[in-house]
Design a protein around this motif. Structure first.
Motif, PDB file in Angstrom:
ATOM      1  N   GLU A 108       0.918  -1.185   0.000  1.00 10.32           N
ATOM      2  CA  GLU A 108      -0.011   0.019   0.022  1.00 10.32           C
ATOM      3  C   GLU A 108       0.768   1.167  -0.004  1.00 10.32           C
ATOM      4  N   PRO A 109       0.413   2.221  -0.782  1.00 11.74           N
ATOM      5  CA  PRO A 109      -0.795   2.223  -1.672  1.00 11.74           C
ATOM      6  C   PRO A 109      -0.692   1.821  -3.212  1.00 11.74           C
ATOM      7  N   HIS A 110       0.481   0.887  -3.472  1.00 10.75           N
ATOM      8  CA  HIS A 110       0.759   0.493  -4.661  1.00 10.75           C
ATOM      9  C   HIS A 110       0.969   1.427  -5.753  1.00 10.75           C
ATOM     10  N   ILE A 111       2.235   2.412  -5.435  1.00 11.56           N
ATOM     11  CA  ILE A 111       2.392   3.367  -6.192  1.00 11.56           C
ATOM     12  C   ILE A 111       3.069   2.787  -7.537  1.00 11.56           C
ATOM     13  N   ARG A 112       2.399   3.078  -8.885  1.00 15.37           N
ATOM     14  CA  ARG A 112       2.915   2.534 -10.197  1.00 15.37           C
ATOM     15  C   ARG A 112       3.387   3.834 -11.112  1.00 15.37           C
ATOM     16  N   TYR A 114       4.193   8.038 -10.788  1.00 16.06           N
ATOM     17  CA  TYR A 114       4.557   9.287  -9.759  1.00 16.06           C
ATOM     18  C   TYR A 114       4.927  10.488 -10.800  1.00 16.06           C
ATOM     19  N   ASP A 134      -0.686   7.553  -9.033  1.00 16.03           N
ATOM     20  CA  ASP A 134      -1.589   6.453  -9.723  1.00 16.03           C
ATOM     21  C   ASP A 134      -0.928   5.165  -9.243  1.00 16.03           C
ATOM     22  N   HIS A 135      -2.105   4.233  -9.181  1.00 16.12           N
ATOM     23  CA  HIS A 135      -2.025   2.810  -9.269  1.00 16.12           C
ATOM     24  C   HIS A 135      -1.615   2.110 -10.250  1.00 16.12           C
ATOM     25  N   ARG A 136      -1.588   2.730 -11.655  1.00 14.07           N
ATOM     26  CA  ARG A 136      -1.168   2.042 -12.799  1.00 14.07           C
ATOM     27  C   ARG A 136      -0.268   2.917 -13.617  1.00 14.07           C
TER      28      ARG A 136
END
Length: 279
Positions: A108-112, A114, A134-136
């Motif tokens: 968490e928070p699974h940063i993909r 930045y 974002d998570h993607r």
């Protein structure tokens, strides 16, 4: 994860950061509005105003994230300090050696993704960053980067305003301190002037009027007497054989004689009469 290098001017940077009095303060609309706009413009679920302290990064404003701070070791905003133009964009953290094994990436928070713009102090020391997350994996286009920079400048303006308010407060306190010192010095000077004035009017040995005060008093009394056509009496009293007292018994005993003569004369005066040691 590779921790961001410590800036060469770290001590000055931390001093500038702490002077802001922003760390651990309550949320403020001026900053929250900027993170909300950054998230909307960049279509990102998370936007932050982060401040990088000695051991942590703390979020002055956060949109889409519950955490209020993280360890500095995992701070991506601290890596933005090394970017020449102050903009760090990581399209896929898993493909970046600096962040691939970060606990904020694999957990968490699974940063993909930045994207962050450095926030500078007035003397160009890096304080933190305005960032979107974002998570993607993804990118931000040129217009979004431009908007992110513009929002970062507004965040900087708020930071600079906070510093200016502190400087004005310190200046006001310094002026109040100087004012208090001046008042004390003025009072001391007035007291000294009053003391000197008394010393100039009073004979130190006998406590009656001094020669200088007698001259001024005589001039004034003569002026009044002439103006009103009134009589004026002046008596000059000498102590016979006073030199023999000094020569025989010494000057300290002579001083006692002068004081006693003055005391006896003063005790015989009326309220309107005036006595001085003339010579």
């Amino acid at each position: 994860m590779k921790a961001a290098p410590i800036p060469a001017n770290e001590m000055q940077r931390l001093h500038a950061l702490h002077r802001l009095d922003l760390l651990d303060t309550d949320p403020e609309p001026a900053f929250d509005d900027l993170t909300m706009l950054a998230a909307q413009i960049c279509e990102a679920p998370i936007a932050l105003v982060s401040l990088v302290d000695a051991e942590r990064q703390w979020f002055k404003s956060r949109c889409g994230l519950q955490a209020t701070e993280t360890s500095r070791d995992v701070s991506m905003c601290a890596h933005a300090f090394t970017e020449q133009d102050g903009l760090l964009v990581v399209t896929d953290t898993l493909l970046d050696d600096r962040f691939a094994d970060s606990p904020l990436v694999v957990g968490e928070p699974h940063i993909r993704f930045y994207g962050g713009v450095v926030l500078w102090s007035p003397d160009r020391l890096p304080l933190g960053a305005l960032c979107v997350i974002d998570h993607r994996p993804r990118a931000v286009d040129a217009s979004q980067q431009q908007a992110l920079r513009a929002l970062a400048r507004q965040a900087e303006a708020q930071i600079h305003l906070r510093l200016r308010v502190r400087e004005l407060r310190e200046t006001s306190l310094a002026l109040e301190h100087q004012k208090s010192q001046l008042i004390r010095q003025h009072d001391a000077l007035e007291a000294r002037c009053e003391k000197l004035s008394v010393e100039a009017r009073v004979d130190a040995l006998t406590g009656v009027g001094s020669r200088r005060d007698a001259d001024d008093r005589l001039n004034e009394e003569f002026r009044v007497a002439r103006t009103l056509n009134l009589p004026l009496s002046v008596a000059l009293i000498d102590i016979d054989h006073f030199k023999q007292v000094n020569d025989t018994f010494g000057h300290p005993r002579g001083d006692e004689v002068l004081r006693e003569v003055a005391r006896r004369l003063a005790s015989a005066l009326r309220s309107a009469d005036y006595l001085a040691r003339f010579g």
